[in-house]
Every structure is written in structure tokens, then in C-alpha cells.
Design a protein around this motif. Structure first.
Motif, PDB file in Angstrom:
ATOM      1  N   ASP A  51       2.201  16.401   3.175  1.00 29.75           N
ATOM      2  CA  ASP A  51       3.067  16.558   3.015  1.00 29.75           C
ATOM      3  C   ASP A  51       3.917  16.527   2.119  1.00 29.75           C
ATOM      4  O   ASP A  51       5.596  16.456   1.823  1.00 29.75           O
ATOM      5  N   GLY A  52       4.092  15.499   0.523  1.00 26.42           N
ATOM      6  CA  GLY A  52       5.027  15.642  -0.233  1.00 26.42           C
ATOM      7  C   GLY A  52       5.155  14.245  -0.345  1.00 26.42           C
ATOM      8  O   GLY A  52       6.989  14.162  -0.898  1.00 26.42           O
ATOM      9  N   ARG A  53       5.523  13.259   1.201  1.00 26.32           N
ATOM     10  CA  ARG A  53       5.994  12.817   2.201  1.00 26.32           C
ATOM     11  C   ARG A  53       5.136  11.130   1.888  1.00 26.32           C
ATOM     12  O   ARG A  53       4.520  11.906   2.288  1.00 26.32           O
ATOM     13  N   VAL A  54       5.953   9.771   1.965  1.00 26.18           N
ATOM     14  CA  VAL A  54       4.998   8.461   1.758  1.00 26.18           C
ATOM     15  C   VAL A  54       5.444   8.176   3.545  1.00 26.18           C
ATOM     16  O   VAL A  54       6.329   7.748   3.818  1.00 26.18           O
ATOM     17  N   ILE A  55       3.757   8.454   4.073  1.00 26.09           N
ATOM     18  CA  ILE A  55       4.212   7.557   5.028  1.00 26.09           C
ATOM     19  C   ILE A  55       3.953   6.266   5.353  1.00 26.09           C
ATOM     20  O   ILE A  55       3.617   5.552   4.685  1.00 26.09           O
ATOM     21  N   SER A  56       5.464   5.559   6.733  1.00 29.43           N
ATOM     22  CA  SER A  56       5.555   4.176   6.292  1.00 29.43           C
ATOM     23  C   SER A  56       4.767   3.896   7.341  1.00 29.43           C
ATOM     24  O   SER A  56       3.705   2.802   7.260  1.00 29.43           O
ATOM     25  N   GLY A  57       4.645   4.089   8.821  1.00 33.21           N
ATOM     26  CA  GLY A  57       4.569   4.042   9.983  1.00 33.21           C
ATOM     27  C   GLY A  57       5.647   3.339  10.706  1.00 33.21           C
ATOM     28  O   GLY A  57       5.929   2.675  10.008  1.00 33.21           O
TER      29      GLY A  57
ATOM     30  N   LEU B 169       0.502  14.858  -6.721  1.00 31.29           N
ATOM     31  CA  LEU B 169       0.082  15.368  -5.468  1.00 31.29           C
ATOM     32  C   LEU B 169       1.022  15.783  -4.081  1.00 31.29           C
ATOM     33  O   LEU B 169       2.382  14.608  -3.990  1.00 31.29           O
ATOM     34  N   ARG B 170       0.807  16.601  -3.738  1.00 30.12           N
ATOM     35  CA  ARG B 170       1.493  16.923  -1.478  1.00 30.12           C
ATOM     36  C   ARG B 170       0.529  16.089  -0.956  1.00 30.12           C
ATOM     37  O   ARG B 170       1.035  15.350  -0.224  1.00 30.12           O
ATOM     38  N   ASN B 171      -0.906  15.743  -0.945  1.00 33.27           N
ATOM     39  CA  ASN B 171      -1.434  15.220  -0.418  1.00 33.27           C
ATOM     40  C   ASN B 171      -2.859  14.450  -0.592  1.00 33.27           C
ATOM     41  O   ASN B 171      -3.500  14.772  -0.992  1.00 33.27           O
ATOM     42  N   ALA B 172      -2.653  13.280  -0.031  1.00 30.51           N
ATOM     43  CA  ALA B 172      -2.970  12.350  -1.050  1.00 30.51           C
ATOM     44  C   ALA B 172      -3.344  10.792  -0.065  1.00 30.51           C
ATOM     45  O   ALA B 172      -2.804  10.640   0.827  1.00 30.51           O
TER      46      ALA B 172
ATOM     47  N   ALA C  62       0.583  -1.097  -0.046  1.00 36.00           N
ATOM     48  CA  ALA C  62      -0.072  -0.348   0.526  1.00 36.00           C
ATOM     49  C   ALA C  62       0.702   1.399  -0.006  1.00 36.00           C
ATOM     50  O   ALA C  62       0.981   1.849  -0.154  1.00 36.00           O
ATOM     51  N   GLU C  63       1.864   1.059   0.490  1.00 33.85           N
ATOM     52  CA  GLU C  63       3.276   2.431   0.740  1.00 33.85           C
ATOM     53  C   GLU C  63       3.451   2.497  -0.851  1.00 33.85           C
ATOM     54  O   GLU C  63       3.754   3.461  -1.493  1.00 33.85           O
ATOM     55  N   VAL C  64       3.612   1.338  -1.180  1.00 36.77           N
ATOM     56  CA  VAL C  64       4.895   1.535  -3.039  1.00 36.77           C
ATOM     57  C   VAL C  64       3.201   2.659  -3.766  1.00 36.77           C
ATOM     58  O   VAL C  64       3.690   3.485  -4.383  1.00 36.77           O
ATOM     59  N   LEU C  65       1.303   1.882  -3.513  1.00 38.66           N
ATOM     60  CA  LEU C  65       0.855   2.587  -4.044  1.00 38.66           C
ATOM     61  C   LEU C  65       0.748   4.076  -3.974  1.00 38.66           C
ATOM     62  O   LEU C  65       0.977   4.923  -5.099  1.00 38.66           O
ATOM     63  N   ALA C  66       0.979   4.663  -3.258  1.00 40.69           N
ATOM     64  CA  ALA C  66       1.266   6.601  -2.723  1.00 40.69           C
ATOM     65  C   ALA C  66       2.389   6.630  -3.677  1.00 40.69           C
ATOM     66  O   ALA C  66       2.419   7.893  -4.379  1.00 40.69           O
ATOM     67  N   ARG C  67       3.385   5.996  -3.378  1.00 35.80           N
ATOM     68  CA  ARG C  67       4.888   6.356  -3.997  1.00 35.80           C
ATOM     69  C   ARG C  67       4.637   6.498  -5.674  1.00 35.80           C
ATOM     70  O   ARG C  67       5.321   7.683  -6.653  1.00 35.80           O
ATOM     71  N   SER C  68       3.127   5.582  -5.944  1.00 39.08           N
ATOM     72  CA  SER C  68       3.457   5.747  -7.674  1.00 39.08           C
ATOM     73  C   SER C  68       2.456   7.114  -8.013  1.00 39.08           C
ATOM     74  O   SER C  68       2.530   7.286  -9.512  1.00 39.08           O
ATOM     75  N   GLU C  69       1.745   7.607  -6.709  1.00 36.30           N
ATOM     76  CA  GLU C  69       1.787   9.513  -7.280  1.00 36.30           C
ATOM     77  C   GLU C  69       2.372  10.200  -7.772  1.00 36.30           C
ATOM     78  O   GLU C  69       2.030  10.756  -7.828  1.00 36.30           O
ATOM     79  N   LEU C  70       3.793   9.925  -7.600  1.00 35.50           N
ATOM     80  CA  LEU C  70       4.590  10.971  -7.440  1.00 35.50           C
ATOM     81  C   LEU C  70       5.273  11.193  -9.047  1.00 35.50           C
ATOM     82  O   LEU C  70       6.745  11.198  -8.657  1.00 35.50           O
ATOM     83  N   PHE C  71       5.363  10.042  -9.437  1.00 37.20           N
ATOM     84  CA  PHE C  71       6.594   9.318 -10.178  1.00 37.20           C
ATOM     85  C   PHE C  71       5.658   9.198 -11.807  1.00 37.20           C
ATOM     86  O   PHE C  71       4.648   8.236 -12.047  1.00 37.20           O
ATOM     87  N   GLY C  72       6.307   9.593 -12.825  1.00 41.16           N
ATOM     88  CA  GLY C  72       5.987   9.710 -14.364  1.00 41.16           C
ATOM     89  C   GLY C  72       4.411  10.152 -13.934  1.00 41.16           C
ATOM     90  O   GLY C  72       3.609   9.696 -14.959  1.00 41.16           O
ATOM     91  N   THR C  73       3.955  10.962 -13.562  1.00 45.78           N
ATOM     92  CA  THR C  73       2.818  11.818 -14.026  1.00 45.78           C
ATOM     93  C   THR C  73       3.652  12.900 -14.643  1.00 45.78           C
ATOM     94  O   THR C  73       4.158  13.854 -14.142  1.00 45.78           O
ATOM     95  N   THR C  74       2.306  13.399 -15.499  1.00 51.53           N
ATOM     96  CA  THR C  74       2.462  14.555 -16.242  1.00 51.53           C
ATOM     97  C   THR C  74       2.271  16.236 -15.899  1.00 51.53           C
ATOM     98  O   THR C  74       2.671  16.808 -16.107  1.00 51.53           O
TER      99      THR C  74
ATOM    100  N   ASN D  62      -6.117  15.791   6.212  1.00 51.01           N
ATOM    101  CA  ASN D  62      -6.424  16.727   5.523  1.00 51.01           C
ATOM    102  C   ASN D  62      -5.571  17.161   3.331  1.00 51.01           C
ATOM    103  O   ASN D  62      -5.076  17.591   3.640  1.00 51.01           O
ATOM    104  N   PRO D  63      -6.004  15.712   3.011  1.00 47.54           N
ATOM    105  CA  PRO D  63      -5.632  15.631   1.780  1.00 47.54           C
ATOM    106  C   PRO D  63      -6.396  16.099   0.697  1.00 47.54           C
ATOM    107  O   PRO D  63      -7.297  17.100   0.215  1.00 47.54           O
ATOM    108  N   GLN D  64      -5.936  16.709  -0.319  1.00 47.39           N
ATOM    109  CA  GLN D  64      -6.146  16.854  -1.329  1.00 47.39           C
ATOM    110  C   GLN D  64      -7.459  16.579  -3.008  1.00 47.39           C
ATOM    111  O   GLN D  64      -7.663  16.932  -3.170  1.00 47.39           O
ATOM    112  N   ALA D  65      -6.829  15.406  -2.808  1.00 48.35           N
ATOM    113  CA  ALA D  65      -6.899  14.122  -2.800  1.00 48.35           C
ATOM    114  C   ALA D  65      -7.765  12.918  -2.363  1.00 48.35           C
ATOM    115  O   ALA D  65      -6.637  12.575  -1.828  1.00 48.35           O
ATOM    116  N   ILE D  66      -8.351  12.095  -3.173  1.00 50.14           N
ATOM    117  CA  ILE D  66      -8.710  10.815  -2.458  1.00 50.14           C
ATOM    118  C   ILE D  66      -8.420   9.846  -4.009  1.00 50.14           C
ATOM    119  O   ILE D  66      -9.249  10.308  -5.128  1.00 50.14           O
TER     120      ILE D  66
END
Ligand SMILES: [Zn+2]
Length: 374
Positions: free
Chosen positions: A208-214, A189-192, A173-185, A303-307
């Protein structure tokens, strides 16, 4: 004093796109910025005369391992897939059984990419369940027996130098969040909250632009939160009353079959819903509502900008997102949801794999590592 490695990170992540921005963000004079850029260009990491990472300075490998499927791919440094190989495997294979097969497939895949733009700079891998971030191994997980505590990096030794190749493993699930940081035109997203709604339900958290691992890499593992509506329904995790029992693909497929329809996988459910089947449509929408009830808490918390909705259920995006949206908007605060948007996953079925590549790249091109390369 900002290093050349830090400048490269600002360029790579799109936070800076001009000399002015580099100077502003680092506090360096333009002259100093230019000198560091020369170093990066000489090392082949930045394209001459341009302020972008050289996509052909090397490659990274993505290795997304699930219970019954493994996805492998070679990516250039801009996130373009150069070769890929996805295969189903027998459920229950241990690490010592599966890992040599994966290494063979990666070797064959790399050999087929001609010419290979550059060396393997890093390998990113995902596994379901908890991860020990220090030892870089999986922890106890009933769904993945035979992986607990097994050292994974040594299997990849063939792809690196004497020091080995930079390797990182993270929860799926963590890498899913990372996928939204990569290869997008679009601007990343910073908060999602990045949801994977498939056989199971989990999400990755971008804050805040970082992926939370826990603590154990399990941030976002919400599928096994108890919800009142589930009562004592038994869950596949061994507990009862989890969100998954009323909202995950495995539970919905069971209900669809109980209602007399043929369905073997959640993909069949999404297809039936898209074809207009009333039962499938109401199951998907209700699943979205149940997920949304829990997401509403996360929305007020973070307080994300996107789901972002990905996974097989999100194939019927309009229907599924309508259910999620309904609950989130009715339960979360009006201020937290005012600008909230609901988006399909950027990389679709490849999101996990792209996230692995992003993980590899972030680690391989960490500023300190780049400094060591120069
Ligand atoms: Zn459960």
C-alpha cells in the motif's frame, strides 16, 4: 489541516501533480494551497511556477555497506547521482575500522561535486542483518562482526550543522524496496515484492505504498526459511535446510564448481547461463523455481502488483524470471496472480544505493521537518 510539508510530500512522491489534485487530496481551498506553495517556493524547496520539488535544494548521501563492498554516492533531490564511489573492502572489518574510511571517501566525493547544489539534507545507510530502528544501530549479525550496537550517526557529524544531519540506517533488503519508489519514470509501484537474488537471497516489501520494516528491520529476510527440498544441507547462517542452500548464489557457484566449471562469483554463473551453458542455465532456472515456491505464499499474503527481480542472478532475467514465474503461477491463487507482473529492478546494481538515498530523502523531507525549515 494539511501543512506545507504535507503538500511537498504529495508533490515529491508524485501523488499530486496539479493544484486541483493538491486541493482534492488535502481538502484545502486552492487559495490556501497556493499560499503554502508560496512558502515552499520562498524556502527554495519548490521551483517557482512549477509543482515540483527543486532538485537542487540540497543533496542526500547514500551509504550501502555490505560484507565485502561499500557503495557511496551523492544524489540530488530528484534521485540523480552526482558522484559515486564503489569499492571492495576486506571481509570482516568492524564499524570503527570501516566508518572513518567511508567518511573520508564521502568528504572527497562531496568536494569533487562543483558546484554543490545545496547542503547535505540527509544521509541514508544500509547494512545486512537486523537493525534497531529506535537506536539506529545494527544488531547481532554473524556476517557483520564489530557493528552490533555501534552508534553510526556521530561518524557523519562533519556533514551537518550543530544539530547533526538527519541520519537513518535500514536493512539492505528494506532499502531495495525503497529504490522502486525513487527516480523512476513510471508511476511508482504501490504493492511489490522486490527481490535481491545475488550471493544471498532477500527481498523488500512494498505494501500500500509503504515499505514494511518489521520489528527488527528484517521483513523479507526469506533466504533462511527452511524448505523441505534442502534437507539437512548446511547453510552459511549456521542452520541447515535454508532456501539459500538450494537457491542462493553462494550455493549455486559451489555446485557449478563441483560440476567442473570455473566460477568464483554468481556473476560468472549468470554470464555462463547467458552464454548458453546448460548446467548454469538449469541451475538458475531451478533456483528461480525454489524462490518462487516461497514467493507464492507471499503473493497470496500481500497481493502485490509486481515481483521485481534484482541482484546478480537477475542479470539473466528471462531465464531466472521464468523459473520464478513457473512456481508462483502454479502455487499462488489464480485471483492473486491475475494481473501480477515480473519486472527487472529499475536501478540494477545501484538499487541498494538509490534505496539509501530514498531513505535519506524521506526522513530529511518528512513534513514535520519541512515545517521546521520554513
Ligand atoms: Zn540459512
Amino acid at each position: 489541516m494539511s501543512s506545507a510539508g504535507e503538500l511537498l510530500e504529495l508533490l515529491r512522491t508524485g501523488r499530486a501533480t496539479s493544484l486541483d489534485e493538491l486541493a482534492d487530496l488535502t481538502g484545502l481551498s486552492e487559495e490556501r494551497v497556493a499560499r503554502r506553495l508560496e512558502q515552499l517556493t520562498a524556502a527554495g524547496l519548490v521551483l517557482p511556477g512549477q509543482l515540483t520539488l527543486n532538485p537542487d535544494a540540497g543533496v542526500v548521501l547514500g551509504v550501502a555497506v555490505g560484507r565485502s563492498r561499500s557503495q557511496l554516492a551523492v544524489f540530488d533531490l530528484a534521485g540523480r547521482e552526482l558522484a559515486g564511489d564503489t569499492r571492495d573492502h576486506v571481509v570482516g572489518l568492524s564499524a570503527p575500522e570501516l566508518m572513518p574510511q567511508l567518511v573520508d571517501r564521502l568528504t572527497a566525493m562531496l568536494a569533487a561535486v562543483t558546484p554543490l547544489p545545496g547542503p547535505v539534507l540527509g544521509i541514508g545507510m544500509s547494512l545486512p542483518g537486523a537493525i534497531d530502528p529506535v537506536r539506529q544501530v545494527g544488531l547481532e549479525n554473524p556476517a557483520m562482526r564489530g557493528w552490533e550496537g555501534v552508534e553510526l550517526a556521530p561518524y557523519f557529524a562533519a556533514f551537518g550543522t550543530a544539530d547533526g544531519v538527519p541520519f537513518q540506517v535500514a536493512n539492505d533488503a528494506e532499502v531495495l524496496a525503497r529504490s522502486e519508489l525513487f527516480g523512476t519514470t513510471r508511476r511508482p509501484l504501490r504493492n511489490a515484492l522486490v527481490v535481491k537474488a545475488s550471493t544471498g537471497i532477500a527481498l523488500g516489501v512494498l505494501a500500500d505504498g509503504r515499505v514494511i520494516s518489521g520489528q527488527h528491520g528484517l521483513a523479507g529476510d526469506i533466504g533462511h526459511t527452511r524448505v523441505d527440498v534442502a534437507g539437512q544441507l548446511p547453510c552459511r547462517c549456521g542452520a541447515a535446510g535454508c532456501l539459500e542452500t538450494v537457491a542462493a548464489g553462494w550455493a549455486l557457484v559451489k555446485r557449478l564448481v563441483d560440476s567442473g566449471l570455473e566460477a568464483g562469483h554468481v556473476r560468472d554463473l549468470a554470464a555462463a547461463a547467458l552464454a548458453g551453458d546448460g548446467v548454469a542455465r538449469s541451475l538458475l532456472r531451478e533456483s528461480g523455481r525454489q524462490l518462487g515456491d516461497l514467493l507464492a505464499v507471499a503473493v497470496n499474503l500481500l497481493n502485490p502488483q509486481a515481483i521485481v527481480l534484482g541482484g546478480d542472478m537477475a542479470a539473466a532475467f528471462d531465464l531466472y524470471s521464468a523459473g520464478v514465474r513457473e512456481s508462483v503461477l502454479s502455487r499462488a491463487s489464480a485471483t492473486a496472480t491475475r494481473d501480477l507482473v515480473f519486472l527487472p529492478a529499475t536501478h540494477g546494481d545501484s538499487a541498494g544505493l538509490v534505496g539509501c538515498a530514498a531513505l535519506a530523502l524521506e526522513y530529511a523531507l518528512h513534513p514535520a521537518r519541512v515545517e521546521a525549515l520554513l
